[in-house]
Design a protein around this motif. Structure first.
Motif, PDB file in Angstrom:
ATOM      1  N   GLU A  46      10.370 -23.044   8.711  1.00 52.29           N
ATOM      2  CA  GLU A  46      11.800 -22.719   8.625  1.00 52.29           C
ATOM      3  C   GLU A  46      12.584 -23.893   8.051  1.00 52.29           C
ATOM      4  OE1 GLU A  46      15.527 -21.293  11.488  1.00 52.29           O
ATOM      5  OE2 GLU A  46      13.536 -21.658  12.366  1.00 52.29           O
ATOM      6  N   LEU A  47      12.197 -25.105   8.476  1.00 52.77           N
ATOM      7  CA  LEU A  47      12.885 -26.302   7.974  1.00 52.77           C
ATOM      8  C   LEU A  47      12.665 -26.458   6.476  1.00 52.77           C
ATOM      9  CD1 LEU A  47      14.610 -28.593   9.073  1.00 52.77           C
ATOM     10  CD2 LEU A  47      12.522 -29.930   9.421  1.00 52.77           C
ATOM     11  N   ASN A  48      11.465 -26.194   6.003  1.00 44.56           N
ATOM     12  CA  ASN A  48      11.190 -26.260   4.566  1.00 44.56           C
ATOM     13  C   ASN A  48      12.023 -25.250   3.792  1.00 44.56           C
ATOM     14  OD1 ASN A  48       9.297 -28.313   4.791  1.00 44.56           O
ATOM     15  ND2 ASN A  48       7.568 -26.912   5.031  1.00 44.56           N
ATOM     16  N   GLN A  49      12.142 -24.038   4.338  1.00 45.73           N
ATOM     17  CA  GLN A  49      12.959 -23.009   3.697  1.00 45.73           C
ATOM     18  C   GLN A  49      14.430 -23.423   3.657  1.00 45.73           C
ATOM     19  OE1 GLN A  49      12.102 -20.153   2.125  1.00 45.73           O
ATOM     20  NE2 GLN A  49       9.943 -20.697   2.400  1.00 45.73           N
ATOM     21  N   LEU A  50      14.898 -24.007   4.756  1.00 46.14           N
ATOM     22  CA  LEU A  50      16.300 -24.437   4.816  1.00 46.14           C
ATOM     23  C   LEU A  50      16.554 -25.578   3.838  1.00 46.14           C
ATOM     24  CD1 LEU A  50      16.864 -24.325   8.684  1.00 46.14           C
ATOM     25  CD2 LEU A  50      17.939 -22.833   6.983  1.00 46.14           C
ATOM     26  N   GLN A  51      15.613 -26.507   3.732  1.00 44.41           N
ATOM     27  CA  GLN A  51      15.762 -27.601   2.771  1.00 44.41           C
ATOM     28  C   GLN A  51      15.790 -27.063   1.344  1.00 44.41           C
ATOM     29  OE1 GLN A  51      16.541 -30.545   3.427  1.00 44.41           O
ATOM     30  NE2 GLN A  51      15.742 -31.142   5.426  1.00 44.41           N
ATOM     31  N   LYS A  52      14.974 -26.043   1.100  1.00 43.36           N
ATOM     32  CA  LYS A  52      14.966 -25.406  -0.218  1.00 43.36           C
ATOM     33  C   LYS A  52      16.308 -24.746  -0.502  1.00 43.36           C
ATOM     34  CE  LYS A  52      12.336 -22.066  -3.002  1.00 43.36           C
ATOM     35  NZ  LYS A  52      11.217 -21.096  -3.000  1.00 43.36           N
ATOM     36  N   GLN A  53      16.843 -24.050   0.518  1.00 42.08           N
ATOM     37  CA  GLN A  53      18.162 -23.415   0.358  1.00 42.08           C
ATOM     38  C   GLN A  53      19.246 -24.466   0.115  1.00 42.08           C
ATOM     39  OE1 GLN A  53      19.228 -20.644   3.499  1.00 42.08           O
ATOM     40  NE2 GLN A  53      17.113 -19.912   3.655  1.00 42.08           N
ATOM     41  N   LYS A  54      19.140 -25.578   0.835  1.00 37.85           N
ATOM     42  CA  LYS A  54      20.131 -26.646   0.668  1.00 37.85           C
ATOM     43  C   LYS A  54      20.103 -27.187  -0.755  1.00 37.85           C
ATOM     44  CE  LYS A  54      21.495 -31.174   2.426  1.00 37.85           C
ATOM     45  NZ  LYS A  54      21.198 -32.252   3.406  1.00 37.85           N
ATOM     46  N   THR A  55      18.906 -27.401  -1.290  1.00 32.97           N
ATOM     47  CA  THR A  55      18.780 -27.890  -2.669  1.00 32.97           C
ATOM     48  C   THR A  55      19.394 -26.900  -3.654  1.00 32.97           C
ATOM     49  OG1 THR A  55      16.741 -29.079  -2.108  1.00 32.97           O
ATOM     50  CG2 THR A  55      17.141 -28.622  -4.438  1.00 32.97           C
ATOM     51  N   GLU A  56      19.081 -25.616  -3.465  1.00 30.93           N
ATOM     52  CA  GLU A  56      19.617 -24.575  -4.346  1.00 30.93           C
ATOM     53  C   GLU A  56      21.141 -24.503  -4.251  1.00 30.93           C
ATOM     54  OE1 GLU A  56      17.559 -21.148  -3.009  1.00 30.93           O
ATOM     55  OE2 GLU A  56      15.707 -21.590  -4.114  1.00 30.93           O
ATOM     56  N   LYS A  57      21.669 -24.632  -3.032  1.00 39.03           N
ATOM     57  CA  LYS A  57      23.125 -24.577  -2.844  1.00 39.03           C
ATOM     58  C   LYS A  57      23.797 -25.787  -3.478  1.00 39.03           C
ATOM     59  CE  LYS A  57      23.222 -20.781  -0.363  1.00 39.03           C
ATOM     60  NZ  LYS A  57      23.818 -19.541  -0.911  1.00 39.03           N
ATOM     61  N   ASN A  58      23.184 -26.940  -3.383  1.00 38.72           N
ATOM     62  CA  ASN A  58      23.755 -28.144  -3.997  1.00 38.72           C
ATOM     63  C   ASN A  58      23.782 -28.035  -5.515  1.00 38.72           C
ATOM     64  OD1 ASN A  58      24.612 -29.987  -1.963  1.00 38.72           O
ATOM     65  ND2 ASN A  58      22.477 -30.378  -1.421  1.00 38.72           N
ATOM     66  N   ILE A  59      22.705 -27.477  -6.083  1.00 32.67           N
ATOM     67  CA  ILE A  59      22.665 -27.271  -7.541  1.00 32.67           C
ATOM     68  C   ILE A  59      23.759 -26.298  -7.959  1.00 32.67           C
ATOM     69  CG2 ILE A  59      21.298 -26.289  -9.422  1.00 32.67           C
ATOM     70  CD1 ILE A  59      18.794 -27.329  -7.995  1.00 32.67           C
ATOM     71  N   LEU A  60      23.915 -25.213  -7.207  1.00 27.29           N
ATOM     72  CA  LEU A  60      24.947 -24.219  -7.506  1.00 27.29           C
ATOM     73  C   LEU A  60      26.338 -24.823  -7.353  1.00 27.29           C
ATOM     74  CD1 LEU A  60      25.746 -21.289  -8.139  1.00 27.29           C
ATOM     75  CD2 LEU A  60      25.574 -20.796  -5.681  1.00 27.29           C
ATOM     76  N   LYS A  61      26.505 -25.640  -6.324  1.00 25.19           N
ATOM     77  CA  LYS A  61      27.808 -26.284  -6.084  1.00 25.19           C
ATOM     78  C   LYS A  61      28.206 -27.163  -7.266  1.00 25.19           C
ATOM     79  CE  LYS A  61      27.933 -30.030  -3.821  1.00 25.19           C
ATOM     80  NZ  LYS A  61      27.788 -31.076  -2.776  1.00 25.19           N
ATOM     81  N   ALA A  80      20.005 -28.304  13.725  1.00 28.59           N
ATOM     82  CA  ALA A  80      19.562 -27.636  14.954  1.00 28.59           C
ATOM     83  C   ALA A  80      18.036 -27.499  14.972  1.00 28.59           C
ATOM     84  CB  ALA A  80      20.221 -26.260  15.074  1.00 28.59           C
ATOM     85  N   THR A  81      17.457 -27.123  13.835  1.00 32.15           N
ATOM     86  CA  THR A  81      16.006 -26.954  13.745  1.00 32.15           C
ATOM     87  C   THR A  81      15.291 -28.288  13.894  1.00 32.15           C
ATOM     88  OG1 THR A  81      16.314 -25.062  12.255  1.00 32.15           O
ATOM     89  CG2 THR A  81      14.120 -26.036  12.339  1.00 32.15           C
ATOM     90  N   THR A  82      15.851 -29.334  13.300  1.00 33.87           N
ATOM     91  CA  THR A  82      15.269 -30.673  13.415  1.00 33.87           C
ATOM     92  C   THR A  82      15.278 -31.140  14.860  1.00 33.87           C
ATOM     93  OG1 THR A  82      16.030 -31.227  11.169  1.00 33.87           O
ATOM     94  CG2 THR A  82      15.429 -33.064  12.621  1.00 33.87           C
ATOM     95  N   LEU A  83      16.394 -30.896  15.561  1.00 39.42           N
ATOM     96  CA  LEU A  83      16.499 -31.270  16.972  1.00 39.42           C
ATOM     97  C   LEU A  83      15.477 -30.508  17.810  1.00 39.42           C
ATOM     98  CD1 LEU A  83      17.937 -32.770  19.249  1.00 39.42           C
ATOM     99  CD2 LEU A  83      19.594 -30.878  19.362  1.00 39.42           C
ATOM    100  N   GLN A  84      15.366 -29.208  17.553  1.00 34.62           N
ATOM    101  CA  GLN A  84      14.396 -28.388  18.279  1.00 34.62           C
ATOM    102  C   GLN A  84      12.971 -28.852  18.004  1.00 34.62           C
ATOM    103  OE1 GLN A  84      14.325 -24.228  17.176  1.00 34.62           O
ATOM    104  NE2 GLN A  84      13.606 -23.595  19.201  1.00 34.62           N
ATOM    105  N   LEU A  85      12.708 -29.203  16.752  1.00 35.01           N
ATOM    106  CA  LEU A  85      11.381 -29.685  16.370  1.00 35.01           C
ATOM    107  C   LEU A  85      11.047 -30.980  17.097  1.00 35.01           C
ATOM    108  CD1 LEU A  85       8.919 -29.235  14.568  1.00 35.01           C
ATOM    109  CD2 LEU A  85      10.100 -30.483  12.740  1.00 35.01           C
TER     110      LEU A  85
END
Length: 391
Positions: free
Chosen positions: A99-114, A186-191
């Motif tokens: 899930e963390l890998n997917q979220l990091q991927k989404q973050k990268t994509e969102k930053n590029i779009l931004k 949140a995921t990092t904390l849970q991990l």
């Protein structure tokens, strides 16, 4: 099944706890009508009385164990629980990392779009600032062509609307990016918490394994007398046979129309329950040429999955003296497969399993010194050579 028939079971000195098994069978699709259901419930109530007696008898039999045997049972059961919890924690950690890998991927994509949206909007605003006011003034001063004025006003209106949409899109991207970052935190904390929990469980597991080793050494000293060892092995075999006889009788009485087809057509076609080398073969000498192996022992790494050889229903999942944590699966038509010495049990009585589905993990419970799987196949209560069924 009449109560008088069921009372026969109470005469057995070693019978497993199989309340859930009977409940599963009585409430299964075999009871189709309301009358069948009512009868099943009545039989279940009668059976509960017998089960209470059997549980008391089982507890009494276990109370006769030596202190070392009791210690081994307690350690095996605790180790099973800890190992199962550790397995679940490791699965959660794996899922969290995915899930963390997917979220990091989404973050990268969102930053590029931004950045793309910001550049696009910045370019539009800069063009509007440089040329917009001059063109607009020229338009107001040009009173000769009203149609052109109307078209130009409409153009500027569309242009402004496009800019507003771009601003809204950028704002939405920024909000989504913030949400993703919050999920990452949140995921990092849970991990982190799961990894700390995993460390505690690993430490507890290692401690229990150390206690298990010491208990096995103590048991070995107790078994230095060959006569006592032989008597114990025969008693273990009798207990297992009593359990199997009880299960067979129960299955025949309560599930005469079961859909399971047995193993007859799968000879030399079944997969190994676990990969490893055979340490003890079927029929070979187990002790002093007076006790033979009714199954095989497969050397395997501790913690490896033990897989069901065929589809069926778990009819026993509990600790058994001499065999440790044991899983017994009913495949129908009188065929049972047995998996012993496990470190942990992944299934409970009444569970349905498919071929290849994990039902336990390899261990050394029940007084064995090396990790491995004790594996049996029985037909109508009689041991079969498992090698003849495995491809």
């Amino acid at each position: 099944m009449k109560l008088t028939d069921l009372l026969f079971l109470s005469s057995l000195k070693q019978v497993p706890q199989f309340t859930l098994l009977v409940l599963a069978l009585l409430l299964s699709p075999f009871a189709h009508s309301a009358q069948d259901q009512q009868q099943a419930e009545q039989e279940l109530q009668e059976l509960k009385q017998v089960i209470n007696q059997l549980q008391k008898q089982l507890a009494e039999n276990r109370s006769q164990q030596t202190d070392t045997e009791k210690a081994i049972q307690a350690i095996d059961v605790k180790l099973s629980a800890v190992s199962k919890e550790l397995r679940e924690t490791q699965l959660k950690i794996s899922n969290n990392k995915k899930e963390l890998n997917q979220l990091q991927k989404q973050k990268t994509e969102k930053n590029i779009l931004k950045e793309k949206q910001r550049k696009q909007l910045s370019s539009q605003l800069r063009s509007a600032y440089i040329a917009g006011q001059e063109e607009y003034i020229k338009l107001l001063l040009n009173q000769e062509d009203p149609a052109k004025i109307s078209r130009m006003l409409q153009y500027y209106r569309y242009l402004n609307q496009a800019r507003i949409r771009d601003i809204d899109a950028l704002q939405k991207t920024l909000e989504e990016l913030q949400q993703v970052e919050e999920k990452i935190n949140a995921t990092t904390l849970q991990l982190t918490e799961l990894e700390a929990q995993q460390k505690q469980q690993v430490d507890q597991q290692l401690s229990l394994k150390s206690q298990q080793t010491q208990a096995l050494q103590d048991l070995k000293k107790e078994y230095q007398n060959q006569n006592s060892r032989l008597a114990q092995l025969r008693k273990d075999e009798q207990e297992l046979q009593a359990i199997i006889s009880s299960l067979q009788k129960t299955l025949e009485e309560f599930a005469p129309k079961q859909s399971l087809k047995g193993l007859a057509q799968y000879k030399n076609k079944l997969n190994w329950p676990v990969k490893g080398t055979i340490q003890h073969r079927f029929g070979s000498n187990k002790f002093a040429n007076k006790v033979k192996w009714n199954g095989i022992v497969i050397n395997a790494e501790s913690g490896k999955n033990v897989q069901a050889i065929h589809n069926g229903q778990v009819v026993f999942a509990d600790w058994l003296r001499g065999f440790g944590l044991m899983v017994i699966i009913d495949h129908g038509q009188g065929y049972l497969s047995l998996y012993g010495q496990n470190e942990s049990l992944l299934k409970s009585t009444g569970d349905w399993v498919e071929a290849g589905e994990p039902v336990a993990t390899v261990g050394r419970s029940g007084g064995t010194t090396e990790p491995g799987l004790y594996f049996e196949i029985r037909y109508k209560g009689k041991p079969q050579n498992p090698v003849n069924w495995i491809k």
